[in-house]
Every structure is written in structure tokens, then in C-alpha cells.
Design a protein around this motif. Structure first.
Motif, PDB file in Angstrom:
ATOM      1  N   PRO A  30       0.674  -1.133  -0.422  1.00 21.81           N
ATOM      2  CA  PRO A  30      -0.096  -0.056  -0.044  1.00 21.81           C
ATOM      3  C   PRO A  30       0.899   1.607   0.033  1.00 21.81           C
ATOM      4  N   ALA A  58      -7.663   1.787 -10.543  1.00 19.43           N
ATOM      5  CA  ALA A  58      -8.309   2.352  -9.550  1.00 19.43           C
ATOM      6  C   ALA A  58      -9.941   2.664  -9.988  1.00 19.43           C
ATOM      7  N   GLY A  61     -10.707   0.420  -6.740  1.00 16.91           N
ATOM      8  CA  GLY A  61     -10.411   0.340  -5.201  1.00 16.91           C
ATOM      9  C   GLY A  61      -8.697   0.354  -4.819  1.00 16.91           C
ATOM     10  N   LEU A  62      -8.167  -0.758  -6.060  1.00 21.20           N
ATOM     11  CA  LEU A  62      -7.193  -1.004  -5.445  1.00 21.20           C
ATOM     12  C   LEU A  62      -5.983   0.091  -5.760  1.00 21.20           C
ATOM     13  N   VAL A  63      -5.946   0.840  -6.845  1.00 22.24           N
ATOM     14  CA  VAL A  63      -5.221   2.178  -7.379  1.00 22.24           C
ATOM     15  C   VAL A  63      -5.518   3.302  -6.952  1.00 22.24           C
ATOM     16  N   VAL A  64      -5.042   4.123  -6.366  1.00 20.82           N
ATOM     17  CA  VAL A  64      -5.345   5.535  -6.863  1.00 20.82           C
ATOM     18  C   VAL A  64      -4.398   6.554  -7.559  1.00 20.82           C
ATOM     19  N   SER A  66      -3.506   9.793  -8.986  1.00 21.70           N
ATOM     20  CA  SER A  66      -2.612  10.941  -8.757  1.00 21.70           C
ATOM     21  C   SER A  66      -2.321  12.499  -9.897  1.00 21.70           C
ATOM     22  N   THR A  72      -0.563   4.935  -7.445  1.00 23.52           N
ATOM     23  CA  THR A  72      -0.019   4.390  -6.296  1.00 23.52           C
ATOM     24  C   THR A  72      -0.742   3.383  -5.537  1.00 23.52           C
ATOM     25  N   ARG A  74      -3.263   1.094  -3.297  1.00 22.76           N
ATOM     26  CA  ARG A  74      -4.402   2.079  -2.638  1.00 22.76           C
ATOM     27  C   ARG A  74      -4.093   1.989  -1.114  1.00 22.76           C
ATOM     28  N   MET A  80     -11.098   3.343   6.038  1.00 25.72           N
ATOM     29  CA  MET A  80     -11.343   2.520   4.338  1.00 25.72           C
ATOM     30  C   MET A  80     -11.816   0.751   4.621  1.00 25.72           C
ATOM     31  N   GLN A 155     -10.768  -4.787  -2.593  1.00 21.43           N
ATOM     32  CA  GLN A 155     -10.948  -4.140  -1.842  1.00 21.43           C
ATOM     33  C   GLN A 155     -10.789  -4.121  -0.234  1.00 21.43           C
TER      34      GLN A 155
END
Length: 218
Positions: A30, A58, A61-64, A66, A72, A74, A80, A155
Motif C-alpha cells: 500500500p 483504480a 479501488g485497488l489503485v489511486v 493522482s 499508487t 491504495r 477505508m 478492496q
């Protein structure tokens, strides 16, 4: 009129599954940066399938993503975890109750439980547990309900991966899984749904004992 989902190109699917597996087995941690050029070189593909795979991850919900940091893995915290497992608490016991009432097949749940029991490492065990839960709700007879649970499935697995790295509680959870399946195979829908609710509700409480205020997960 209904529209079939657009199929994901094979290279993108390959990269997507590889990155997902690495995240859910803690090979990628993470907060770790996911650099397109590095991943493309690792998988022997161009940046395009990597970029598309990261966008899809993304969405699950596993990747964010930006604008400044790029992609990155998550981060997992109590907030969360509570959000994800609150959804499971609301939907998953009811889905299991319907699966039992409809006399849906639980053969895949039995097979996943056996895989989890014979797993050689926590990564293999985590993936088998993930399959176990899905096999309980998939025969519920409501495709929308199953899809809603599928949307939080990755997630939930990420929360488990992070929690197990701190407190390895899989033996207790395995015993709870066996009891849930025993009740389900006995066609006791109310008791099985209750046991599943308790199982889900206890997980985040154990994983985040200082942060949880009554809600929980498994």
C-alpha cells in the motif's frame, strides 16, 4: 436494450491480473508507486496496456490515481476498511440467505475452503478465501446484488492482506468459514447468514482494535 461490456484487450487483461495479484499477495505494498515505464518493461508491453490496466484497477479501488503522484497502491486504514466491510455487512449475509433458500450449489465454496486449508502461504490462502466468499453469494439469484459485492471484493481482499501482515488470524477465520459452510449445507439459512454477519463484523475489530467503533468485517 442492453449492451455487453466492452471486452478488455488481452495484453491489458494480462497486465491487470498480474498487478492485481501482486497487490493482493503483498508483493506491491500500500502506497507504493506504480510507474508505467517500469511496469511496461517488467511485463514486456508498451505503456498503453499498463495505463489502461491501472485505470481499471483504480475503478475497483485497488489503485489511486493522482495528478501529481501518478498511480499508487491504495493505502488501507480503519476508515477505508469500515466503509468496505459495512457494505459487506449489509449485503453479503442476505445474499447467502438467498443462495441457500434457492438451493444454489455450494460446491465451489467447498472447493475454495479446501484450497485455503491446504494453502502453502498467506497469498494463496487469501485468494482462496476471496473465492470462498464469492461462491457463497454468487448463487443468490440477483445478478445486481452479486455485482455490487464483486465491486468491493478486491478492496476487502486488500484489507485482509494488510491485516494479516500485522496479525495473522487466518486460523480463526478458517474455523469460522467451516462453520458458515456447515450451516449453509444444512440449509439453515438464518443461522448461516447470522454466522457470516458475525464473521464479517469481527474482522476489522480485530485488525483495527483502537479505531473501530462498533462496525466490522471478515
Amino acid at each position: 436494450m442492453t449492451f455487453a461490456p466492452t471486452p478488455i484487450p488481452s495484453r491489458t487483461q494480462y497486465v491487470l491480473e498480474a498487478i492485481k495479484h501482486a497487490i493482493l499477495t503483498a508483493q506491491l505494498s500500500p502506497g507504493q508507486a506504480l510507474v508505467e515505464t517500469e511496469l511496461a518493461a517488467q511485463f514486456g508491453v508498451s505503456k498503453t496496456p499498463v495505463r489502461e490496466a491501472l485505470k481499471t484497477l483504480a475503478g475497483t479501488g485497488l489503485v489511486v490515481m493522482s495528478q501529481y503522484k501518478g498511480a499508487t497502491v491504495r493505502l488501507v486504514d480503519a476508515t477505508m476498511a469500515r466503509e468496505v466491510y459495512d457494505v459487506r455487512l449489509l449485503l453479503e449475509p442476505e445474499a447467502l440467505r438467498r443462495s441457500i433458500t434457492r438451493k444454489g450449489s455450494l460446491d465451489e465454496a467447498q472447493e475454495a475452503l479446501e484450497r485455503a486449508d491446504s494453502a502453502q502461504d498467506k497469498a494463496e490462502r487469501s485468494l482462496a478465501n476471496r473465492d470462498f466468499h464469492r461462491a457463497l453469494y454468487l448463487p443468490c439469484g440477483n445478478p445486481l446484488l452479486a455485482r455490487m459485492l464483486d465491486e468491493v471484493r478486491d478492496q476487502a481482499a486488500l484489507v485482509s492482506t494488510v491485516a494479516w501482515s500485522v496479525i495473522p488470524t487466518w486460523e480463526r477465520e478458517a474455523a469460522e468459514h467451516r462453520e458458515i459452510l456447515r450451516l449453509a449445507l444444512a440449509a439453515d439459512a438464518a443461522a448461516a447468514a447470522g454466522a457470516l454477519h458475525d464473521h464479517i463484523a469481527s474482522f476489522v475489530r480485530r485488525a483495527f482494535p483502537d479505531d473501530v467503533d462498533g462496525g466490522d468485517a471478515a
